[in-house]
Design a protein around this motif. Sequence first.
Motif: not given
Length: 330
Positions: A53-58, A189-193, A213-215, A221-223
């Motif tokens: 969930a956090g990976a999609f917040l920003g 933080q970390d998925a976005q890196k 960032i493409p969907a 990355c989140a998965l």
Amino acid sequence: MDTFALVVTIGVALFFTYTNGFHDSANAIATSVSTRALTPRAALLMAAVMNLAGAFLGSGVAKTVSEGLIETPHGSGGMAILFSALVGAIVWNLITWYYGLPSSSSHALFGGMVGAALAGGITVYWSGVLEKIVIPMFLSPIVGMGLGYLVMLAIMWMFRKANPHKAKRGFRIAQTVSAAGMALGHGLQDAQKTMGIVVMALTIADVQDHNEIPAWVKITCALMLSLGTYAGGWRIMRTLGRRIIELDPPQGFAAETTAASVMYTASFLFHAPISTTHVITSGIMGVGATKRVSAVRWGVAKNIVAGWFITMPAAAGVAAVCYAAVTLVS
């Protein structure tokens, strides 16, 4: 541009995210497991879901990573630099995981980028490295330790007349929320890196000419981060949960709340890629110091902090050797 090189680099980036997940899963759940607020499997499942969930917040942190650290030349040279940077980070992650040392996956990645760039004769934007990496690297643990100390003092004062057994039971429940908040911040933080690295690879390969960032990048990355998290990082979990200090539920709640607050502030206000490892570890130290300074096993803490300083140059060295090997083979 060789499509194969692009696919391999993206694959290595996703594997780095996986190692990041199992290396840093302890960040989110070690305190909750050590205080028995959550069972290990329940904690890992919760952390995996919240990381996702956090990976999609920003996307602010991802854009910070993909811009202003190193020059990214188009063609095979730029792709080789990204590939080598990722290998350097992965190798250091695996070494520190094996020895149970909670080092920073983020700083391993940044060290790899700088080392590979230097080996390839590519420009390193040192002002960007200083502002985006070095200053937050020193500032976030200081803030985490100080804030952890103050939050724990506030909790001790607010519950000074409470029944100790009832208070601990309540904080065990509260830790479910604070651990979830910590895991959400880790995903943020970390998925976005890694998203930022994949965007760099796509730009180098001329697949896209912008930093959006493409969907599919966000989803993969989140998965991978979530799958790595669910795989667990038991060695590091023991270090964070038990070896620094024997935590009780109020202390665990204070440390997790502190770390999550620092991560959200860094992500949303400053778009700064900080280390979740540094923040939770320093938070635990600050919380433990309220009991008595000697309650913190400072020998263990010293080894952890030494690992923080070694991480970037060590990953940089591995990345430089990898780049030399790649150019030799090609």
